[in-house]
Structures are given as structure tokens and as C-alpha cells.
Scaffold this motif. Structure first.
Motif, PDB file in Angstrom:
ATOM      1  N   LEU A 230     -31.325-123.324 -99.660  1.00 28.44           N
ATOM      2  CA  LEU A 230     -30.025-122.540 -99.491  1.00 28.44           C
ATOM      3  C   LEU A 230     -29.174-122.995 -98.571  1.00 28.44           C
ATOM      4  N   GLU A 231     -28.978-124.604 -99.236  1.00 27.44           N
ATOM      5  CA  GLU A 231     -28.073-125.543 -98.102  1.00 27.44           C
ATOM      6  C   GLU A 231     -27.151-125.014 -99.482  1.00 27.44           C
ATOM      7  N   GLY A 232     -25.825-124.997 -97.906  1.00 24.52           N
ATOM      8  CA  GLY A 232     -24.370-124.780 -99.052  1.00 24.52           C
ATOM      9  C   GLY A 232     -24.175-123.608 -99.487  1.00 24.52           C
ATOM     10  N   LYS A 233     -25.647-122.383 -99.041  1.00 23.29           N
ATOM     11  CA  LYS A 233     -25.330-120.850 -99.291  1.00 23.29           C
ATOM     12  C   LYS A 233     -25.058-120.146 -98.066  1.00 23.29           C
ATOM     13  N   VAL A 234     -25.947-120.783 -97.055  1.00 25.12           N
ATOM     14  CA  VAL A 234     -25.825-119.309 -95.984  1.00 25.12           C
ATOM     15  C   VAL A 234     -26.818-120.222 -94.823  1.00 25.12           C
ATOM     16  N   THR A 235     -25.738-120.745 -93.831  1.00 27.60           N
ATOM     17  CA  THR A 235     -26.233-121.125 -92.713  1.00 27.60           C
ATOM     18  C   THR A 235     -27.012-120.834 -91.951  1.00 27.60           C
ATOM     19  N   PRO A 236     -27.870-121.248 -90.802  1.00 23.47           N
ATOM     20  CA  PRO A 236     -29.453-121.418 -90.213  1.00 23.47           C
ATOM     21  C   PRO A 236     -28.493-120.141 -88.708  1.00 23.47           C
ATOM     22  N   SER A 237     -27.688-120.630 -88.442  1.00 25.29           N
ATOM     23  CA  SER A 237     -27.009-119.642 -87.721  1.00 25.29           C
ATOM     24  C   SER A 237     -26.952-117.867 -87.807  1.00 25.29           C
ATOM     25  N   TRP A 238     -26.880-117.830 -89.263  1.00 26.41           N
ATOM     26  CA  TRP A 238     -26.143-116.753 -90.071  1.00 26.41           C
ATOM     27  C   TRP A 238     -27.861-116.094 -90.766  1.00 26.41           C
ATOM     28  N   VAL A 239     -29.085-116.849 -90.200  1.00 23.32           N
ATOM     29  CA  VAL A 239     -30.135-116.733 -91.344  1.00 23.32           C
ATOM     30  C   VAL A 239     -30.739-116.128 -89.694  1.00 23.32           C
ATOM     31  N   LYS A 240     -30.457-116.672 -88.683  1.00 27.74           N
ATOM     32  CA  LYS A 240     -30.804-116.692 -87.490  1.00 27.74           C
ATOM     33  C   LYS A 240     -30.762-115.183 -86.639  1.00 27.74           C
ATOM     34  N   LYS A 241     -29.626-115.133 -86.902  1.00 28.60           N
ATOM     35  CA  LYS A 241     -28.909-113.703 -87.145  1.00 28.60           C
ATOM     36  C   LYS A 241     -29.087-112.675 -87.684  1.00 28.60           C
ATOM     37  N   LYS A 242     -29.350-112.665 -89.119  1.00 24.54           N
ATOM     38  CA  LYS A 242     -30.297-111.878 -89.957  1.00 24.54           C
ATOM     39  C   LYS A 242     -31.681-111.257 -89.436  1.00 24.54           C
ATOM     40  N   TRP A 243     -32.148-112.114 -88.956  1.00 25.26           N
ATOM     41  CA  TRP A 243     -33.603-112.107 -88.197  1.00 25.26           C
ATOM     42  C   TRP A 243     -33.740-111.194 -87.075  1.00 25.26           C
ATOM     43  N   GLU A 244     -33.009-111.438 -86.360  1.00 23.79           N
ATOM     44  CA  GLU A 244     -32.431-110.399 -84.866  1.00 23.79           C
ATOM     45  C   GLU A 244     -32.301-108.840 -85.450  1.00 23.79           C
ATOM     46  N   ASN A 245     -31.120-109.449 -85.901  1.00 28.03           N
ATOM     47  CA  ASN A 245     -31.347-107.853 -87.021  1.00 28.03           C
ATOM     48  C   ASN A 245     -32.022-107.192 -86.861  1.00 28.03           C
ATOM     49  N   LEU A 246     -32.979-107.366 -87.973  1.00 33.11           N
ATOM     50  CA  LEU A 246     -34.140-107.409 -88.668  1.00 33.11           C
ATOM     51  C   LEU A 246     -35.306-106.436 -87.714  1.00 33.11           C
TER      52      LEU A 246
END
Length: 272
Positions: free
Chosen positions: A58-74
Motif C-alpha cells: 500500500l506504499e503511496g496509497k495510504v500512510t502509516p499514520s492514516w492506517v493507525k488512525k483507521k485502527w484507532e477509530n475501529l
């Protein structure tokens, strides 16, 4: 923007990547399968999600910080729904499709990980209301009028609880703000008090220095006057001593002169 089965990430007006339910399922399974990477130390979570981005290409598609925020929201949404069950409601009647798998994931009972991964290719074909995992329904079976009424009461209580929590958060925030303002006012008052004390101390020291200078000046003046008087007295004494010495010397000369005259007159008288 949110779609039926995923999330489309945009940069400006150009669509660059569509986050789907399959990506969400992969994230949940990967997160609980690699729990050892999340030690709680600083930046370890971000580095772990960097590994997720690389593994899932997923490089260039999403950032690690965005994925981290996604998990925290879940996780936060799961916790919010889970906490509502403490009010007597049944969290299994919730329409959120990720509740069951998040419940198993966060409770350490995710036994369907392999079946999740095998079904990822079929997730994008699901409708927006369908769930990629079997969500248990209420134990009451078919919702009749009593069950429907109970569900309505449950959600009403849930909304009231959320409103109460929001009011509580706002109240605590207001109290914290008041406390910060009070402490700031106390600090400002303390600074002003200390500044006033320092100013008074400076004025007192200035007065002390002025008094000391005046005292030193007065002492020097008195000493100068005493020295001047002593010099005058010494000059007068020396002058009197010189005058007395001259008077004595003059008297001595006159005595010698009289004696010489007497001697001379005596000789003249004897000769005649």
C-alpha cells in the motif's frame, strides 16, 4: 468519501486509492496477529503500521499514520458500543458490521482469521448493509413488538447516555478551563506580588544607599571641618609660640644690653 463497501482516499480532486472492506478485514487480522509489535513504547505503533503498509503493498496509497488512525477509530467505535451494553442493552443487535469480529479480535478469541483471509476476495461484492462476518442477532429471535420496543428503548437510553457523557466531557472541560484560568490568575497575582516586593526592595535599597551616601558625606564634611579647625588651632599655637619666643629673645637681648650699659657706666664712673 464513504462508499457502500469502502473508503475512497482523495488528494485534491484526484482519486488515488479506494479503501475497501477487504482492507479493513486485513487490517484487523494483521493487527491482532502482530500484537507483539505494539509494545507501547514511543513510535512503535507507527513503525508497526509502516510494516503493514509494506506487507500489503500500500506504499503511496495510504500512510502509516492514516492506517493507525483507521485502527484507532475501529477500536474506539467498538469500545463505545461495548460500553453501552453496561446499561442493559444487547450490543449484538447493533447494525455495525465489524462489531462481532472486533469483539473477537480485542478479546483474543479471533479463531476465524484464516477464514477471513480466504473470504477477502468476496468482500467487495457485499452490499453496504451486509456484513463480511456473521453477526449474531438478538436472542429473542424474530423481533416482535416487545423486542422492537426494547430495541427502541435501548437506543433511546444509548443516545441519552451518549448525551450525558458529552455533557460530562463538556463539564469537565469547562472545569479544567476554569481551573487553568484560576491557576493562571493565581500565577499572575503571584508574579505581580513578587514584582511589587522586588520593587519595594529596590526602593528600600535605593533609600538605604542614599542614606548611606548622605551619612558618608556628612561624616566626610565633619572630618574635613575638624581637620580644618585642627590646622587653624595648630597654626595659631605655632604663631603664639613664635611670638613668645621672639619676645623672650628680645627681652634677653635688652637684658644683656642693659647689663653692658651698666658695666660701661660703672667703668666710666670709676675712671673719673
Amino acid at each position: 468519501m464513504e462508499s457502500g463497501v469502502g473508503l475512497t482516499l482523495e488528494v485534491g480532486s484526484t482519486t488515488v486509492f479506494k479503501w475497501t472492506d477487504a482492507n479493513t478485514a486485513e487490517l484487523i487480522v494483521w493487527r491482532v496477529s502482530n500484537n507483539s509489535l505494539f509494545t507501547g513504547k514511543k513510535n512503535t505503533a507507527l513503525r508497526a503500521f509502516e510494516l503493514f503498509v509494506k506487507e500489503k503493498r500500500l506504499e503511496g496509497k495510504v500512510t502509516p499514520s492514516w492506517v493507525k488512525k483507521k485502527w484507532e477509530n475501529l477500536r474506539q467505535k467498538y469500545k463505545d458500543i461495548k460500553s453501552l451494553s453496561m446499561m442493559g442493552g444487547d450490543p449484538l443487535v447493533t447494525p455495525w458490521k465489524w462489531y462481532a469480529v472486533m469483539d473477537q479480535a480485542l478479546s483474543g478469541e479471533l479463531t476465524m482469521a484464516h477464514s477471513l483471509l480466504s473470504n477477502l476476495s468476496n468482500l467487495n461484492n457485499l452490499s453496504s448493509t451486509s456484513s463480511p462476518f456473521p453477526v449474531p442477532v438478538s436472542s429473542s429471535g424474530q423481533d416482535g413488538p416487545p423486542a422492537k420496543k426494547r430495541k427502541e428503548q435501548y437506543w433511546l437510553a444509548a443516545l441519552q447516555e451518549l448525551e450525558r457523557r458529552q455533557e460530562e466531557r463538556e463539564r469537565r472541560a469547562a472545569e479544567r478551563e476554569e481551573e487553568r484560568e484560576r491557576r493562571a490568575a493565581d500565577r499572575e497575582e503571584e508574579r505581580e506580588r513578587r514584582a511589587a516586593e522586588r520593587e519595594e526592595e529596590r526602593e528600600r535599597q535605593a533609600l538605604d544607599r542614599e542614606k548611606k551616601r548622605e551619612q558618608e558625606l556628612l561624616t566626610r564634611q565633619e572630618r574635613w571641618e575638624m581637620e580644618l579647625q585642627a590646622r587653624e588651632e595648630r597654626r595659631e599655637r605655632e604663631y603664639r609660640e613664635r611670638e613668645e619666643r621672639r619676645d623672650r629673645e628680645a627681652a634677653a637681648r635688652e637684658d644683656r644690653l642693659f647689663k653692658l650699659l651698666e658695666t660701661f657706666m660703672s667703668k666710666q664712673y670709676n675712671t673719673n
